[in-house]
Write a protein that holds these residues in place. Structure first.
Motif, short mmCIF file in Angstrom:
data_model
loop_
_atom_site.label_atom_id
_atom_site.label_comp_id
_atom_site.label_asym_id
_atom_site.label_seq_id
_atom_site.Cartn_x
_atom_site.Cartn_y
_atom_site.Cartn_z
N ALA A 77 0.83 -1.21 0.00
CA ALA A 77 0.00 0.00 0.00
C ALA A 77 0.86 1.25 0.00
CB ALA A 77 -0.94 -0.01 1.21
N GLY A 78 1.84 1.30 -0.92
CA GLY A 78 2.58 2.54 -1.15
C GLY A 78 1.82 3.39 -2.16
N SER A 79 2.50 4.40 -2.71
CA SER A 79 1.81 5.31 -3.63
C SER A 79 1.28 4.58 -4.86
CB SER A 79 2.72 6.48 -4.02
OG SER A 79 4.01 6.03 -4.35
N ALA A 80 2.03 3.60 -5.39
CA ALA A 80 1.57 2.87 -6.57
C ALA A 80 0.38 1.96 -6.22
CB ALA A 80 2.71 2.07 -7.18
N GLY A 81 0.52 1.21 -5.15
CA GLY A 81 -0.56 0.28 -4.76
C GLY A 81 -1.85 1.01 -4.43
N LEU A 82 -1.74 2.13 -3.72
CA LEU A 82 -2.95 2.87 -3.33
C LEU A 82 -3.59 3.55 -4.54
CD1 LEU A 82 -1.83 4.48 0.06
CD2 LEU A 82 -3.54 2.66 -0.26
N PRO A 106 0.14 1.95 6.52
CA PRO A 106 0.13 1.93 5.06
C PRO A 106 0.67 3.26 4.51
CG PRO A 106 -2.11 2.07 5.94
CD PRO A 106 -1.19 2.00 7.11
N GLY A 107 1.13 3.26 3.25
CA GLY A 107 1.62 4.51 2.65
C GLY A 107 3.01 4.37 2.06
N GLY A 108 3.75 3.33 2.46
CA GLY A 108 5.09 3.12 1.92
C GLY A 108 5.96 4.34 2.10
N ALA A 222 3.03 -4.42 -5.88
CA ALA A 222 3.46 -3.02 -5.76
C ALA A 222 4.36 -2.89 -4.54
CB ALA A 222 2.23 -2.11 -5.63
N THR A 223 5.38 -3.76 -4.45
CA THR A 223 6.14 -3.83 -3.19
C THR A 223 7.38 -2.93 -3.16
OG1 THR A 223 7.53 -5.72 -3.78
CG2 THR A 223 5.36 -6.22 -2.87
#
Ligand code: AHZ
Length: 322
Positions: A77-82, A106-108, A222-223
């Motif tokens: 749940a970083g910028s790409a995943g979110l 969450p937020g990476g 999205a890790t």
């Protein structure tokens, strides 16, 4: 001498006793008086400790039960995943989208910009995503600046979590993938193997602590780039023999890096779409450093790819049958 007899009245006993004494019962529930008085008279509704436990347990484990088969699992749940989760959940409210995030928060890396400074730089046209989710920015011509990266992250996170079709399980790590042949004998990523992150971090200190699984026809990975947990799926694809070797993230070049990540976002092996900086490790593309537009646009592209994959297959109970 005998010790004094202690008498103790819990703050919640009094209103319960009072309500019971009054016999006030509405719809089988005991009524009580609450008061929002900040001059010393604030009174909460009464509660039993077990109610708190049960309120959490029944929801959390019912969710785990329901999401054991999901439509899309997003790892990270970083910028790409979110960004992916937002576009996917908004475009397809019918899909069960489950986000697995290893961290408690969450937020990476998107709580700050570069070198731990707070502003976040986003190159155009990715500013359109900021406008869509309602994040204000200063326009600097070819790029925009959000006054604090946390404003972006908290906004996209709150919007994603408010969507009824999204579940976020944080403090939960993906520690392996389900990979098995599809109906044509092609190896396909078909789910994720999870564990509480604190358990995943202790496999070396305890005897076997087996994991849990979630199956889904599409996994979005999205890790992030390599690190303690990063590039997890890219590395696992190598050890599983589905990718010959890691491309390894190349040096910083903003102008090459951002389009490479967005345009390269794709289904890297059947069943797995890769987005964000993890793709730089998979493909061997440049890093961009502290410009975040590519993360947003790559996440949106990953969502579109996920929809394309789902729409081009027949799926029964989370499995691709044709
Ligand atoms: O905790 C990780 C983070 O929140 C999570 N994650 C990693 N491995 C996981 C696993 N199971 C569950 N096995 C896992 N979760 O994935 C998230 C990745 O977020 P990120 O912010 O690191 O990656 P991103 O690709 O979304 O954003 C990258 C931002 C960067 S790095 C960079 C550079 O170094 O040049 N530039 C940008 C814009």
């Amino acid at each position: 001498m005998a010790p004094p007899v202690a008498t103790y009245s819990s703050p919640i006993d009094e209103p319960i006793l009072q309500a019971k004494k009054n016999g006030a019962q509405i719809n089988n529930k005991i009524s009580y008086e609450v008061l929002e008085d900040y001059d010393g008279g604030y009174r909460f509704a009464p509660i039993e400790e077990a109610q708190v436990s049960r309120a959490m347990i029944k929801r959390y484990f019912n969710t785990m039960y329901e999401r054991a088969v999901s439509d899309v699992v997003i790892i990270g749940a970083g910028s790409a995943g979110l960004s992916c989760a937002y576009h996917l959940a908004k475009t397809r409210p019918d899909l069960k989208i489950t986000i697995i995030e290893a961290g408690v928060a969450p937020g990476g890396g998107a709580w700050l910009g570069g070198q731990l400074m707070t502003p976040m730089v986003v190159r155009k046209p990715a500013d359109r995503f900021l406008t869509e989710i309602g994040v204000p920015f200063e326009d600097e011509g070819n790029f925009v600046v959000v006054k604090h990266a946390a404003l972006f992250t908290s906004t996209v996170l709150s919007k994603v979590l408010a969507m009824p079709n999204v579940v976020l399980m944080n403090a939960t790590a993906v520690e392996d993938l389900i990979i098995r042949p599809d109906s044509k004998g092609v190896q396909r990523v078909s789910g994720v193997v999870t564990n509480w992150t604190l358990v995943a971090l202790n496999h070396d200190t305890q005897s076997c602590m087996d994991p849990n699984v979630i199956t889904a026809p599409v996994i979005v990975s999205a890790t992030g780039h390599d690190g303690p947990m990063g590039a997890f799926s890219a590395k696992r694809l190598v050890s599983a023999g589905l990718l010959k070797e890691l491309g390894n993230m190349r040096c910083l070049d903003m102008n090459r890096a951002e389009p490479a990540i967005v345009n390269g976002t794709r289904e890297v092996v059947p069943g797995m779409i890769m987005t964000g900086m993890e793709l730089s490790e998979h493909d061997g593309s440049n890093r961009m450093g502290p410009t975040f537009g590519a993360m947003m646009a790559s996440g949106i592209k990953a969502a579109k790819e996920a929809i394309r994959v789902l729409d081009s297959h027949e799926i029964v109970e989370g499995k691709i049958v044709a």
